[in-house]
Design a protein around this motif. Structure first.
Motif, PDB file in Angstrom:
ATOM      1  N   ILE A 149       0.753  -1.425  -0.141  1.00 33.19           N
ATOM      2  CA  ILE A 149       0.056  -0.123   0.075  1.00 33.19           C
ATOM      3  C   ILE A 149       0.700   1.620  -0.005  1.00 33.19           C
ATOM      4  N   SER A 150       1.397   0.954   1.087  1.00 35.54           N
ATOM      5  CA  SER A 150       3.009   3.100   0.864  1.00 35.54           C
ATOM      6  C   SER A 150       3.105   2.842  -0.483  1.00 35.54           C
ATOM      7  N   SER A 151       3.952   1.480  -0.758  1.00 37.32           N
ATOM      8  CA  SER A 151       4.227   1.809  -2.316  1.00 37.32           C
ATOM      9  C   SER A 151       3.336   2.467  -3.491  1.00 37.32           C
ATOM     10  N   MET A 152       1.705   2.035  -3.386  1.00 38.71           N
ATOM     11  CA  MET A 152       0.809   2.219  -4.325  1.00 38.71           C
ATOM     12  C   MET A 152       0.432   3.499  -4.037  1.00 38.71           C
ATOM     13  N   LEU A 153       0.479   3.882  -3.008  1.00 36.94           N
ATOM     14  CA  LEU A 153      -0.060   5.980  -3.079  1.00 36.94           C
ATOM     15  C   LEU A 153       1.476   6.503  -2.590  1.00 36.94           C
ATOM     16  N   TYR A 154       2.459   5.677  -2.447  1.00 33.30           N
ATOM     17  CA  TYR A 154       3.545   7.164  -2.784  1.00 33.30           C
ATOM     18  C   TYR A 154       3.645   7.592  -1.315  1.00 33.30           C
ATOM     19  N   VAL A 155       3.201   6.787   0.192  1.00 32.00           N
ATOM     20  CA  VAL A 155       3.486   7.201   1.358  1.00 32.00           C
ATOM     21  C   VAL A 155       4.758   6.120   2.022  1.00 32.00           C
ATOM     22  N   SER A 156       4.948   6.599   2.925  1.00 31.68           N
ATOM     23  CA  SER A 156       6.389   5.742   3.978  1.00 31.68           C
ATOM     24  C   SER A 156       5.345   4.865   4.987  1.00 31.68           C
ATOM     25  N   GLU A 157       5.458   3.912   5.639  1.00 32.49           N
ATOM     26  CA  GLU A 157       4.681   2.456   6.532  1.00 32.49           C
ATOM     27  C   GLU A 157       4.626   3.470   7.346  1.00 32.49           C
ATOM     28  N   ALA A 158       5.527   4.751   7.568  1.00 32.42           N
ATOM     29  CA  ALA A 158       5.528   4.985   9.393  1.00 32.42           C
ATOM     30  C   ALA A 158       3.807   6.019   8.971  1.00 32.42           C
ATOM     31  N   SER A 159       3.611   6.604   7.611  1.00 31.14           N
ATOM     32  CA  SER A 159       2.534   7.798   7.111  1.00 31.14           C
ATOM     33  C   SER A 159       0.721   6.559   8.108  1.00 31.14           C
TER      34      SER A 159
END
Length: 284
Positions: A44-54
């Motif tokens: 999901i972080s890769s797909m949404l371009y967000v960090s796992e921390a987010s």
């Protein structure tokens, strides 16, 4: 036995305003998504371009211990499609669903558009109601006034009688009575009709005699003993029709009405801030 789908989307929506811009982007994905997939933090972080921390911060703001618990709850809606409920909870949900289905079948689009158009032409609108219907009338007044419509909700008997005598040809009189037997409301509509006003009755019991003094009769969804409010609020079917009518009224000169609405909301908020500041000064 009734079944309802369990989903945590309403919970995400309830916390939406407290999220950061990045977290809202994550929320938008989970709210709109309808397919089961790999919901791992890495994917999901890769797909949404967000960090796992987010993702973790987002989950915690939504009331979960972390992203793993959030995903576990989210994936439940893709497993067991229907959730069985019983007892009082089932009775309430079933009652609302029944009334919503009935409202859908009773709603006359052409009629409601016609009434909305007439409201735009009228100089003033009076709404009459007693008991729980008066609360729905007040809600109607507050909503339409924000769009710039001069509307008065009247529920006190003597005031109703007075108002019915000042209604003129360029006015609309709306009566709300689920039973259709509220004497004060019916008398106000009759008097308004005699004075040339455009009269509308919202009721769950349509009768032939209403055509003698009503231009429009809007049928409301009914349920046994609804007017007593034994299980759910009797205002519900009234508010459903009010919302539809509000939408059609807003469509007419929508840019002007939206500007009026935004302006009225801004004025209310600024007044609340001013009152809060003045209250703080007094405490000091």
């Amino acid at each position: 036995m009734s079944y309802y789908r369990k989903t945590i989307v309403p919970n995400i929506e309830a916390h939406y305003e407290n999220l950061s811009a990045v977290e809202k982007n994550i929320a938008d994905f989970f709210i709109s998504n309808e397919e089961d997939m790999d919901f791992s933090s890495r994917h999901i972080s890769s797909m949404l371009y967000v960090s796992e921390a987010s993702l973790s911060r987002f989950a915690k703001k939504c009331g979960y211990k972390g992203y793993r618990e959030f995903v576990f709850k989210y994936k439940e809606s893709f497993g067991e499609k229907d959730h069985q409920i019983t007892g009082q909870m089932r009775e309430v949900f079933d009652s609302y669903q029944e009334l919503l289905n009935k409202s859908y079948n009773l709603a006359d689009e052409a009629q409601l558009r016609r009434i909305a158009g007439k409201m735009s032409e009228c100089r003033r609108v009076f709404v009459y109601g007693k008991g729980s219907s008066s609360l729905a009338a007040r809600e109607m007044q507050f909503r339409f006034m924000r769009l710039g419509l001069d509307m008065d909700a009247v529920d006190e008997t003597h005031t109703m009688r007075f108002h019915s005598t000042i209604v003129q040809e360029d006015c609309m009189a709306i009566g709300i009575s689920i039973s259709g037997r509220t004497e004060e409301v019916i008398e106000c509509l009759k008097q308004a009709h005699r004075q040339g006003a455009y009269t509308v009755l919202l009721t769950a019991n349509d009768r032939p005699e209403y055509s003698e003094f009503c231009e429009e009769v809007v049928c409301l969804a009914a349920k046994k003993n609804l007017d007593f409010g034994n299980i759910i609020s009797p205002q519900y079917p009234i508010l459903v029709m009010t919302d539809i009518l509000y939408g059609y009224y807003l469509e007419i000169d929508s840019s002007v009405k939206r500007a009026r609405h935004d302006n009225s909301v801004m004025l209310i908020k600024s007044r609340q801030i001013q009152d809060k500041d003045e209250g703080g000064e007094e405490e000091q």
